[in-house]
Design a protein around this motif. Structure first.
Motif, PDB file in Angstrom:
ATOM      1  N   ALA A 111      -5.908  -6.081  -0.998  1.00  0.00           N
ATOM      2  CA  ALA A 111      -4.404  -5.638  -0.600  1.00  0.00           C
ATOM      3  C   ALA A 111      -4.878  -5.827   0.849  1.00  0.00           C
ATOM      4  CB  ALA A 111      -3.830  -4.757  -1.372  1.00  0.00           C
ATOM      5  N   ILE A 112      -3.477  -5.485   1.727  1.00  0.00           N
ATOM      6  CA  ILE A 112      -3.131  -5.709   3.003  1.00  0.00           C
ATOM      7  C   ILE A 112      -1.751  -4.372   3.393  1.00  0.00           C
ATOM      8  CG2 ILE A 112      -2.789  -6.336   5.761  1.00  0.00           C
ATOM      9  CD1 ILE A 112      -3.218  -9.491   4.072  1.00  0.00           C
ATOM     10  N   ILE A 113      -2.901  -3.552   4.087  1.00  0.00           N
ATOM     11  CA  ILE A 113      -1.662  -2.842   5.030  1.00  0.00           C
ATOM     12  C   ILE A 113      -1.636  -3.098   6.589  1.00  0.00           C
ATOM     13  CG2 ILE A 113      -2.868  -0.351   4.403  1.00  0.00           C
ATOM     14  CD1 ILE A 113       0.166   0.939   4.992  1.00  0.00           C
ATOM     15  N   HIS A 128      -1.800 -13.136   9.373  1.00  0.00           N
ATOM     16  CA  HIS A 128      -3.301 -13.489   9.733  1.00  0.00           C
ATOM     17  C   HIS A 128      -4.526 -13.945   8.877  1.00  0.00           C
ATOM     18  CE1 HIS A 128      -3.283 -15.278  13.638  1.00  0.00           C
ATOM     19  NE2 HIS A 128      -1.736 -16.042  13.092  1.00  0.00           N
ATOM     20  N   LEU A 129      -3.917 -12.401   8.460  1.00  0.00           N
ATOM     21  CA  LEU A 129      -5.285 -11.835   7.900  1.00  0.00           C
ATOM     22  C   LEU A 129      -4.912 -12.733   6.270  1.00  0.00           C
ATOM     23  CD1 LEU A 129      -8.019  -9.744   6.905  1.00  0.00           C
ATOM     24  CD2 LEU A 129      -6.376  -8.287   6.926  1.00  0.00           C
ATOM     25  N   ARG A 130      -3.949 -12.961   5.851  1.00  0.00           N
ATOM     26  CA  ARG A 130      -3.895 -12.967   4.082  1.00  0.00           C
ATOM     27  C   ARG A 130      -4.557 -14.781   4.653  1.00  0.00           C
ATOM     28  NH1 ARG A 130      -0.358 -11.185   0.671  1.00  0.00           N
ATOM     29  NH2 ARG A 130       0.842  -9.338   1.943  1.00  0.00           N
ATOM     30  N   GLN A 142       0.386  -9.915  -3.387  1.00  0.00           N
ATOM     31  CA  GLN A 142       2.255  -9.774  -2.515  1.00  0.00           C
ATOM     32  C   GLN A 142       2.857  -9.053  -2.177  1.00  0.00           C
ATOM     33  OE1 GLN A 142       1.437 -13.473  -1.628  1.00  0.00           O
ATOM     34  NE2 GLN A 142      -0.482 -12.923  -2.528  1.00  0.00           N
ATOM     35  N   GLN A 143       3.158  -8.114  -3.801  1.00  0.00           N
ATOM     36  CA  GLN A 143       4.413  -7.362  -3.783  1.00  0.00           C
ATOM     37  C   GLN A 143       3.335  -5.986  -4.091  1.00  0.00           C
ATOM     38  OE1 GLN A 143       7.747  -7.458  -2.575  1.00  0.00           O
ATOM     39  NE2 GLN A 143       6.756  -9.788  -1.349  1.00  0.00           N
ATOM     40  N   ALA A 171       3.979   4.682  -3.060  1.00  0.00           N
ATOM     41  CA  ALA A 171       3.711   3.464  -3.828  1.00  0.00           C
ATOM     42  C   ALA A 171       3.338   1.698  -3.422  1.00  0.00           C
ATOM     43  CB  ALA A 171       5.938   2.291  -3.174  1.00  0.00           C
ATOM     44  N   PHE A 172       2.676   2.106  -2.449  1.00  0.00           N
ATOM     45  CA  PHE A 172       2.031   0.548  -2.459  1.00  0.00           C
ATOM     46  C   PHE A 172       0.282   0.776  -2.397  1.00  0.00           C
ATOM     47  CE2 PHE A 172      -1.782  -0.310   0.327  1.00  0.00           C
ATOM     48  CZ  PHE A 172      -1.796  -1.604  -0.017  1.00  0.00           C
ATOM     49  N   ILE A 173      -0.075   2.315  -2.303  1.00  0.00           N
ATOM     50  CA  ILE A 173      -1.249   2.315  -3.021  1.00  0.00           C
ATOM     51  C   ILE A 173      -1.030   2.769  -4.795  1.00  0.00           C
ATOM     52  CG2 ILE A 173      -1.370   4.612  -3.078  1.00  0.00           C
ATOM     53  CD1 ILE A 173      -4.873   2.882  -2.251  1.00  0.00           C
ATOM     54  N   ASP A 174      -0.065   2.987  -5.985  1.00  0.00           N
ATOM     55  CA  ASP A 174       0.215   2.872  -6.957  1.00  0.00           C
ATOM     56  C   ASP A 174       0.312   1.745  -7.871  1.00  0.00           C
ATOM     57  OD1 ASP A 174       0.267   5.962  -7.356  1.00  0.00           O
ATOM     58  OD2 ASP A 174       2.031   5.856  -7.267  1.00  0.00           O
ATOM     59  N   ALA A 175       0.569   1.152  -6.475  1.00  0.00           N
ATOM     60  CA  ALA A 175       1.457  -0.929  -6.904  1.00  0.00           C
ATOM     61  C   ALA A 175       0.105  -1.450  -7.025  1.00  0.00           C
ATOM     62  CB  ALA A 175       2.321  -1.918  -5.592  1.00  0.00           C
TER      63      ALA A 175
END
Length: 185
Positions: A111-113, A128-130, A142-143, A171-175
């Motif tokens: 994942a990317i943040i 770019h990283l993706r 993706q989400q 929410a991000f880290i849980d997903a």
């Protein structure tokens, strides 16, 4: 109890007091019990050069590759430099992808943040990283997409994640924890 997955966290900024590093540490604190986040340092990696990556690669290359390959997943926390990723992060990606056919990245859920003081939250760096991660066979979540703009206000005066930002990071880290678990099922 479910399995605990080790996550190699790659921070694109080299500054010790960078906002990106602080976000990575905050995510480690917020992570559910099934994730153990470890920052893998990239600042000592020599620029990738196949001429020095033979039978005796630099120790920094070997250590970095081992830390990434022994992890169950990868998480990138990056600023945006000139609409792309910082050079040290791109170098780390290249170091981890070699020798050809032995990529430390391959098959890992990722994942990317992207974190930026600007309004668009490092959108260019994130995408770019993706592109690189697709080629490297990192199964990138993706989400939810994670762009953290206005990064100057992410932390309060005491250095804690602001109450405004904490739900977004949670929410991000849980997903991501669910993504990692799903990819390893």
């Amino acid at each position: 109890m479910s399995k605990v997955y080790t996550v190699a966290v790659v921070v694109g900024s080299l500054r010790k007091e960078s906002i990106n590093r602080k976000v990575a540490l905050a995510l480690a604190e917020l992570a559910p019990a099934n994730l153990k986040l470890n920052i893998v340092e990239i600042g000592d990696l020599p620029l990738y050069n196949e001429d020095i990556d033979g039978d005796s690669p630099p120790a920094a290359y070997s250590t970095f590759r081992q830390q990434v390959s022994s992890s169950d997943a990868v998480l990138f926390v990056t600023p945006e430099y000139n609409r792309s990723v910082p050079a040290p992060l791109k170098n780390a990606i290249d170091v981890g992808s070699r020798p050809y056919g032995q990529s430390a990245w391959s098959g890992k859920p990722g994942a990317i943040i992207s974190v930026s003081p600007g309004a668009i939250g490092g959108f260019g760096a994130n995408h770019h990283l993706r592109q690189s991660l697709v080629f490297l066979d990192v199964w990138c979540m993706q989400q939810p997409e994670a762009y953290l703009g206005g990064a100057g206000s992410v932390f309060d005066e005491a250095g804690k994640v602001s109450e405004k930002t904490k739900p977004f990071l949670q929410a991000f880290i849980d997903a991501y924890a669910k993504w990692v678990e799903k990819q390893h099922a």
